[in-house]
Design a protein around this motif. Structure first.
Motif, PDB file in Angstrom:
ATOM      1  N   GLN A 338       0.804  -1.218   0.000  1.00 47.18           N
ATOM      2  CA  GLN A 338       0.000   0.000   0.000  1.00 47.18           C
ATOM      3  C   GLN A 338       0.841   1.273   0.000  1.00 47.18           C
ATOM      4  O   GLN A 338       0.375   2.335  -0.358  1.00 47.18           O
ATOM      5  CB  GLN A 338      -0.923  -0.019   1.226  1.00 47.18           C
ATOM      6  CG  GLN A 338      -1.916  -1.175   1.174  1.00 47.18           C
ATOM      7  CD  GLN A 338      -2.811  -1.216   2.387  1.00 47.18           C
ATOM      8  OE1 GLN A 338      -2.816  -0.307   3.197  1.00 47.18           O
ATOM      9  NE2 GLN A 338      -3.589  -2.275   2.519  1.00 47.18           N
ATOM     10  N   GLN A 339       2.111   1.143   0.391  1.00 49.47           N
ATOM     11  CA  GLN A 339       2.951   2.327   0.443  1.00 49.47           C
ATOM     12  C   GLN A 339       3.758   2.530  -0.823  1.00 49.47           C
ATOM     13  O   GLN A 339       4.066   3.638  -1.211  1.00 49.47           O
ATOM     14  CB  GLN A 339       3.905   2.223   1.650  1.00 49.47           C
ATOM     15  CG  GLN A 339       3.192   2.068   2.988  1.00 49.47           C
ATOM     16  CD  GLN A 339       2.393   3.295   3.330  1.00 49.47           C
ATOM     17  OE1 GLN A 339       2.764   4.415   2.990  1.00 49.47           O
ATOM     18  NE2 GLN A 339       1.275   3.096   4.003  1.00 49.47           N
ATOM     19  N   ASP A 485     -10.955  -6.737   3.748  1.00 51.89           N
ATOM     20  CA  ASP A 485      -9.636  -6.453   4.326  1.00 51.89           C
ATOM     21  C   ASP A 485      -9.437  -7.183   5.647  1.00 51.89           C
ATOM     22  O   ASP A 485      -8.328  -7.644   5.945  1.00 51.89           O
ATOM     23  CB  ASP A 485      -9.474  -4.946   4.533  1.00 51.89           C
ATOM     24  CG  ASP A 485      -9.359  -4.197   3.205  1.00 51.89           C
ATOM     25  OD1 ASP A 485      -9.034  -4.840   2.191  1.00 51.89           O
ATOM     26  OD2 ASP A 485      -9.610  -2.977   3.199  1.00 51.89           O
ATOM     27  N   GLY A 489      -6.433  -9.733   6.341  1.00 49.71           N
ATOM     28  CA  GLY A 489      -5.512  -9.398   7.424  1.00 49.71           C
ATOM     29  C   GLY A 489      -5.297 -10.512   8.426  1.00 49.71           C
ATOM     30  O   GLY A 489      -4.373 -10.443   9.241  1.00 49.71           O
ATOM     31  N   THR A 494       0.306 -11.442   5.271  1.00 48.76           N
ATOM     32  CA  THR A 494      -0.073 -10.106   4.816  1.00 48.76           C
ATOM     33  C   THR A 494       0.172  -9.036   5.869  1.00 48.76           C
ATOM     34  O   THR A 494      -0.106  -7.864   5.619  1.00 48.76           O
ATOM     35  CB  THR A 494      -1.558 -10.075   4.410  1.00 48.76           C
ATOM     36  OG1 THR A 494      -2.368 -10.326   5.569  1.00 48.76           O
ATOM     37  CG2 THR A 494      -1.856 -11.112   3.349  1.00 48.76           C
ATOM     38  N   GLN A 495       0.663  -9.413   7.033  1.00 48.21           N
ATOM     39  CA  GLN A 495       0.850  -8.466   8.134  1.00 48.21           C
ATOM     40  C   GLN A 495       2.317  -8.146   8.389  1.00 48.21           C
ATOM     41  O   GLN A 495       2.694  -7.740   9.477  1.00 48.21           O
ATOM     42  CB  GLN A 495       0.215  -9.027   9.405  1.00 48.21           C
ATOM     43  CG  GLN A 495      -1.290  -9.104   9.349  1.00 48.21           C
ATOM     44  CD  GLN A 495      -1.912  -7.726   9.155  1.00 48.21           C
ATOM     45  OE1 GLN A 495      -1.574  -6.778   9.849  1.00 48.21           O
ATOM     46  NE2 GLN A 495      -2.831  -7.615   8.212  1.00 48.21           N
ATOM     47  N   PRO A 497       6.088  -6.198   7.701  1.00 48.55           N
ATOM     48  CA  PRO A 497       6.501  -4.804   7.438  1.00 48.55           C
ATOM     49  C   PRO A 497       6.742  -4.546   5.957  1.00 48.55           C
ATOM     50  O   PRO A 497       7.062  -5.453   5.188  1.00 48.55           O
ATOM     51  CB  PRO A 497       7.800  -4.674   8.231  1.00 48.55           C
ATOM     52  CG  PRO A 497       7.749  -5.749   9.249  1.00 48.55           C
ATOM     53  CD  PRO A 497       6.996  -6.876   8.611  1.00 48.55           C
ATOM     54  N   GLU A 498       6.587  -3.276   5.568  1.00 46.83           N
ATOM     55  CA  GLU A 498       6.829  -2.865   4.188  1.00 46.83           C
ATOM     56  C   GLU A 498       7.592  -1.546   4.179  1.00 46.83           C
ATOM     57  O   GLU A 498       7.505  -0.747   5.109  1.00 46.83           O
ATOM     58  CB  GLU A 498       5.509  -2.696   3.426  1.00 46.83           C
ATOM     59  CG  GLU A 498       4.742  -3.984   3.232  1.00 46.83           C
ATOM     60  CD  GLU A 498       3.404  -3.758   2.570  1.00 46.83           C
ATOM     61  OE1 GLU A 498       3.103  -2.576   2.264  1.00 46.83           O
ATOM     62  OE2 GLU A 498       2.667  -4.717   2.367  1.00 46.83           O
ATOM     63  N   ASP A 506       6.738   0.683   7.275  1.00 44.45           N
ATOM     64  CA  ASP A 506       5.423   0.458   7.876  1.00 44.45           C
ATOM     65  C   ASP A 506       5.454  -0.904   8.557  1.00 44.45           C
ATOM     66  O   ASP A 506       5.494  -1.939   7.905  1.00 44.45           O
ATOM     67  CB  ASP A 506       4.344   0.500   6.793  1.00 44.45           C
ATOM     68  CG  ASP A 506       2.954   0.270   7.357  1.00 44.45           C
ATOM     69  OD1 ASP A 506       2.809   0.262   8.593  1.00 44.45           O
ATOM     70  OD2 ASP A 506       2.017   0.071   6.556  1.00 44.45           O
ATOM     71  N   LYS A 508       3.199  -2.461  10.270  1.00 37.56           N
ATOM     72  CA  LYS A 508       1.950  -3.216  10.167  1.00 37.56           C
ATOM     73  C   LYS A 508       1.756  -4.093  11.407  1.00 37.56           C
ATOM     74  O   LYS A 508       1.784  -3.602  12.519  1.00 37.56           O
ATOM     75  CB  LYS A 508       1.922  -4.022   8.860  1.00 37.56           C
ATOM     76  CG  LYS A 508       1.974  -3.128   7.617  1.00 37.56           C
ATOM     77  CD  LYS A 508       1.896  -3.919   6.337  1.00 37.56           C
ATOM     78  CE  LYS A 508       0.519  -4.457   6.076  1.00 37.56           C
ATOM     79  NZ  LYS A 508       0.409  -5.103   4.757  1.00 37.56           N
ATOM     80  N   GLY A 509       1.636  -5.397  11.225  1.00 39.53           N
ATOM     81  CA  GLY A 509       1.345  -6.271  12.373  1.00 39.53           C
ATOM     82  C   GLY A 509       2.548  -6.996  12.924  1.00 39.53           C
ATOM     83  O   GLY A 509       2.404  -8.079  13.504  1.00 39.53           O
TER      84      GLY A 509
END
Length: 537
Positions: A338-339, A485, A489, A494-495, A497-498, A506, A508-509
């Motif tokens: 997403q980023q 979503d 999730g 899918t959780q 970092p990015e 990010d 994330k989780g």
């Protein structure tokens, strides 16, 4: 034979229900996903044109047969339906043949009037029924979705044909190898090799003038997956390629019968490898013993990680033209990243695959502890100075090492792939962040499988692999098929970092993934102190 067939059906009622319903659910998601993401004919045509321009993508999808909605749906999903049917069938075949011999139950049955032929015949009927039910339900899903009847029946037939072919592969592997682990490994390697052959055959094929259809190369015709894809549901609706898979399965089954008649009970055609005369010093520790038992499989997963990482950065530049042409595809990539942009999204997708491979390496290692317990080889180790916690800890350490080696292999492959790209440094930044995150996600599956092993030993193998499969389906197909979503999730894959477009990470989780992995691992070791051995299968 009726009694043995009923026994198999009763014993597998939960496992088969999960396999069949999971595969059918995956088939159903393709309908809504294609309608929502590629509802416009122009979008579907543009997708196929991009695939023709970059045929290596066909290694991970099916065989294009047209730009119709149903045709594109099967292009995206048919290889995965066939793969799930193949896994279900091979595991079923080995579980009721070679595994029964290992655990001594086959000898008891062979001493009765049933002899040695009846159990094998019951297993064949059992596997055939499972594949027929699976194929029938998949056909009904597409019929209920309003897709043409002829093509819908062909989809079910094609899926079942691959399952029946690999039922024969599993039965023959069980006759050739001396252990169920060896038989499963042989069958899975054949499955992976033939899947890759079909993908390469499609990639080397000839596209049509309008770039909506691909004719397979000769290599695809050597694979059951290639035969299933060349039935071309909703286009040609050809039956005869599926009959090839069924025929090969019948031939392999006949060979399995012949081999069983000439070998001794408990033995295999492939001779057992002799060990060294003197054991290395490393076998004096639990970690060294576990590494000795699992190093071959760990190396195989690491090689898979290397190839995945190589493709991640090698193909990332391809997606730029996709985003400029097809808005739906751009949304899919960006939903996973997403980023960042499309190239970042491609790296993330491939590293989800690397994460799945790392999770598989970890789960297989932990499941080996359960196999050692069932086979009785854990008891002599625990009768020595090695306590239960230290014994299980050896498997957790090696499983963690398997995760690290698989991700390290992926990063090494990405480094080689990025060396030829103008944006290689940016791609490697994405790869490092995604790789470390997927390693953490894989550790979640490692720890949860270990916890299941301690609390519910008999469910270890099924639970471990089902969790990975569910995580893969949600993580890989959730964005593709526009799942909610919150549902996407739930997958640890899918959780992770990015790397954002401004260089920020990010997380994330990552915190709840790390906490879950640590808490489950500590809990498994703590509870292992009071756990008794459960050798029964």
């Amino acid at each position: 034979m009726n009694a043995l067939l009923r026994q198999r059906l009763r014993r597998d009622r939960v496992q088969l229900l999960l396999w069949i319903l999971g595969t059918v659910a995956l088939a159903a998601t393709a309908v809504g996903g294609v309608t929502e993401s590629y509802g416009d004919l122009a979008d579907r045509t543009a997708v196929l044109a991009t695939v023709m321009a970059n045929p290596v993508i066909l290694m991970f999808r099916g065989l294009p047969s047209g730009a119709g909605e149903a045709q594109v749906a099967l292009f995206l999903i048919l290889p995965f339906l066939a793969m799930l049917a193949a896994f279900m069938s091979t595991f079923l075949a080995v579980r009721h043949t070679r595994a029964e011999e290992e655990q001594g139950r086959a000898e008891l049955i062979s001493a009765t009037p049933a002899a040695r032929v009846t159990p094998l015949a019951a297993t064949i009927v059992h596997g055939m029924l499972a594949n027929v039910v699976l194929g029938l339900l998949i056909s009904l899903v597409y019929l209920g979705s309003g897709y043409p009847a002829a093509g819908s029946w062909i989809v079910g037939l094609a899926t079942a044909s691959v399952g029946l072919c690999f039922l024969g592969v599993g039965l023959l592997s069980a006759q050739l190898m001396r252990t169920s682990r060896g038989a499963n490994s042989l069958a899975v390697w054949i499955l992976v090799a033939t899947y890759v052959m079909a993908g390469l055959g499609n990639a080397l094929g000839t596209p049509s003038d309008d770039l909506t259809r691909m004719e397979s190369g000769w290599l695809a015709w050597l694979s059951p997956f290639g035969w299933a894809e060349n039935t071309r549901p909703y286009a040609d609706d050809a039956v005869w390629p599926a009959l090839l898979g069924i025929g090969v399965g019948a031939l392999l089954t006949a060979v399995a019968f012949a081999v069983q008649s000439v070998r001794d009970l408990g033995e295999g055609i492939v001779p057992q490898r002799h060990g060294r005369r003197w054991a290395p010093a490393s076998l004096g520790t639990p970690i060294g013993l576990v590494w000795h038992l699992t190093r071959g499989s760990v190396l195989g997963w690491a090689i898979g990680g290397f190839l995945t990482g190589l493709l991640a950065t090698s193909l990332a530049a391809v997606v730029n033209e996709i985003g400029t042409k097809i808005e739906a595809v751009q949304k899919i990539f960006e939903s996973l990243s997403q980023q960042g942009g499309l190239e970042s999204g491609m790296v993330v997708i491939f590293y989800i695959i690397a994460g799945v491979l790392a999770a598989c390496a970890a789960v297989q290692t932990v499941c080996r502890a359960r196999q050692e317990e069932v086979h009785g080889t854990a008891e002599p180790v625990l009768a020595s100075a090695v306590d239960r916690v230290r014994w299980l800890g050896g498997y957790l350490v090696v499983a963690f090492a398997a995760v690290v080696l698989t991700i390290a292999g992926a990063l090494l492959g990405s480094t080689l792939g990025a060396a030829r790209s103008e944006t290689g440094s940016e791609l490697m930044n994405d790869a490092v962040v995604a790789g470390l995150g997927q390693g953490i996600a894989a550790c979640v599956f490692l720890s949860i499988t270990a916890l299941v092993f301690v609390l519910v030993p008999r469910a270890t193998i099924v639970a471990g692999w089902v969790l990975v499969l569910v995580g893969l389906i949600i993580g890989m197909f959730g964005p593709l098929f526009s799942l909610p979503d919150w549902l996407t999730g739930l997958s640890p894959f899918t959780q992770t970092p990015e790397l954002g477009g401004n260089g920020d990470i990010d997380l994330k989780g990552v915190w709840w993934l790390t906490a879950t992995a640590v808490v489950a691992a500590v809990a498994s070791l703590g509870l292992m102190r009071r756990r008794e051995l459960h050798p029964a299968g």
